[in-house]
Design an enzyme around this catalytic site. Structure first.
Site, PDB file in Angstrom:
ATOM      1  N   LYS A 142       0.862  -1.192   0.000  1.00  0.00           N
ATOM      2  CA  LYS A 142       0.000   0.000   0.000  1.00  0.00           C
ATOM      3  C   LYS A 142       0.890   1.229   0.000  1.00  0.00           C
ATOM      4  CE  LYS A 142      -2.607   1.294   3.738  1.00  0.00           C
ATOM      5  NZ  LYS A 142      -1.995   2.604   4.098  1.00  0.00           N
TER       6      LYS A 142
ATOM      7  N   GLU B 139      -9.296   7.461   3.860  1.00  0.00           N
ATOM      8  CA  GLU B 139      -9.159   7.778   5.293  1.00  0.00           C
ATOM      9  C   GLU B 139      -9.669   9.182   5.590  1.00  0.00           C
ATOM     10  OE1 GLU B 139      -5.376   6.833   7.040  1.00  0.00           O
ATOM     11  OE2 GLU B 139      -5.942   7.691   8.981  1.00  0.00           O
TER      12      GLU B 139
HETATM   13  O1  KIV Z   1      -0.971   2.330   8.753  1.00  0.00           O
HETATM   14  C1  KIV Z   1      -2.169   2.011   8.886  1.00  0.00           C
HETATM   15  O2  KIV Z   1      -2.576   1.354   9.858  1.00  0.00           O
HETATM   16  C2  KIV Z   1      -3.101   2.428   7.845  1.00  0.00           C
HETATM   17  C3  KIV Z   1      -4.559   2.299   8.138  1.00  0.00           C
HETATM   18  C4  KIV Z   1      -4.981   3.425   8.995  1.00  0.00           C
HETATM   19  C5  KIV Z   1      -5.379   2.213   6.910  1.00  0.00           C
HETATM   20  O3  KIV Z   1      -2.697   2.895   6.829  1.00  0.00           O
END
Ligand code: KIV
Length: 271
Positions: free
Chosen positions: A118, A187
Site C-alpha cells: 500500500k 481515510e
Molecule cells: O498504517 C495504517 O494502519 C493504515 C490504516 C490506517 C489504513 O494505513
C-alpha cells in the site's frame, strides 16, 4: 506461509465489490495477533506503518523504515493462512523515484511473502503505481488523510470538505484506478465524498473514518480492541476494552508475587 487454495486474492476483493459484499480489513503487526485476526475470517490483513506509532511510541509514521516494515511483514505473514496480506510502504521508500519504489516494493513482496503493498497519494503517484503493477506488484492506494503528509495538511484532520477538495479526491481515485491499483483506502473524509469515490471507481474502496458507503472497512486492531487508550477519534468504535483488563491482570500478578501467593502448589513442580 504457503498459499492455500482458500487464500484471498485481489480478484476476490473485486468480486466482492461486484456482488455487494463488504470487505473486512484489520491491521496486525505480529504473528500472534495476525493468526487470531486471520482465524476470525477477515479478508485483508494490513501491516500498517501505524506500527510506528501504535507499537513503537513515535508521534507519526514518518520515521518508519523499510527494515521495520520488512520485519513486521515477515512475522505477520507467518501467522496468516487465508487472508490477503498487504504491507505499507514507509515514507521515502517509494516517493523518490520509480526505480526506488520498484526495488523496495519488490523486496517487500520477496522477503515477507505479502501479496501486495500500500502506498499513499493521488494522481502524483500514478507513474509509480504503473511501474509497480507493470512488474507484477499489486498496489493498494490510500487517499484522503494520508498520515505520511501529516505535517503538510496541518495535523490529523478530515479531508475533502468543500466541492473543490471533494472533486480532487474523486479525480485522484480515478487516476489511481487508471494506474492499476486493486483497491483504495479512504481515510478521514465526509461520508458523501467516500460515497462519490466508491461510485466513481470499479476497484473496491476500504474506509477508515469515511462513513458507511465504502466497499469495506478497516480499523487499527489495537484501537478497536481498546488497547490504545489515548486515541479516541469520532469514527473509532471499540469492540473490546482490553487496556483495563491488561492493567488489572498485571496488578493482580504483582500483588500475588509481593504477598507470596504466586506461585502456589498448583503452579509449582513436584520432584
Ligand atoms: O498504517 C495504517 O494502519 C493504515 C490504516 C490506517 C489504513 O494505513
Amino acid at each position: 506461509m504457503s498459499a492455500s487454495p482458500k487464500s484471498r486474492t485481489t480478484f476476490d476483493l473485486a468480486r466482492m465489490k461486484r456482488d455487494g459484499k463488504k470487505i473486512v480489513m484489520l491491521t496486525a503487526y505480529d504473528a500472534l495477533f495476525a493468526s487470531l485476526v486471520d482465524a476470525s475470517g477477515v479478508d485483508v490483513v494490513l501491516v500498517g506503518d501505524s506500527v510506528n506509532t501504535v507499537l513503537c511510541g513515535e508521534d507519526t509514521t514518518l520515521s518508519a523504515t523499510l527494515e521495520q516494515m520488512l520485519y513486521h511483514g515477515r512475522i505477520v505473514r507467518a501467522g496468516v493462512e487465508r487472508a490477503l496480506v498487504v504491507v505499507d510502504m514507509p515514507f521515502l521508500s517509494y516517493q523518490v523515484s520509480v526505480e526506488d519504489a520498484k526495488r523496495n516494493s519488490g523486496r517487500v513482496l520477496k522477503e515477507t511473502g505479502a501479496h501486495g503493498v500500500k502506498l499513499e497519494g493521488g494522481a502524483a503517484m500514478a507513474d509509480t503505481i504503473r511501474g509497480l503493477t507493470g512488474i507484477g506488484i499489486p498496489v493498494m492506494g490510500h487517499l484522503g488523510f494520508t498520515p505520511q503528509s501529516v505535517h503538510q495538511v496541518g495535523g490529523y484532520r478530515v479531508q475533502g470538505r468543500g466541492t473543490a477538495a471533494a472533486d480532487r479526491i474523486v479525480a485522484d481515485a480515478e487516476a489511481l484506478q487508471e494506474a492499476g491499483v486493486f483497491s483504495i483506502v479512504l481515510e478521514l473524509m465526509p461520508s458523501e465524498v467516500a460515497h462519490r469515490v466508491t461510485d466513481a471507481v470499479t476497484v473496491p474502496t476500504i474506509g477508515i473514518g469515511s462513513g458507511p458507503y465504502c466497499d469495506g472497512q478497516v480499523l487499527v486492531l489495537h484501537d478497536m480492541l481498546g488497547l490504545n487508550q489515548g486515541f479516541e477519534p469520532k469514527f473509532l468504535k471499540r469492540y473490546a476494552d482490553l487496556a483495563p483488563a491488561v492493567r488489572q491482570a498485571v496488578e493482580t500478578f504483582a500483588a500475588d508475587v509481593r504477598a507470596g501467593h504466586y506461585p502456589d502448589a498448583a503452579h509449582s513442580y513436584d520432584e
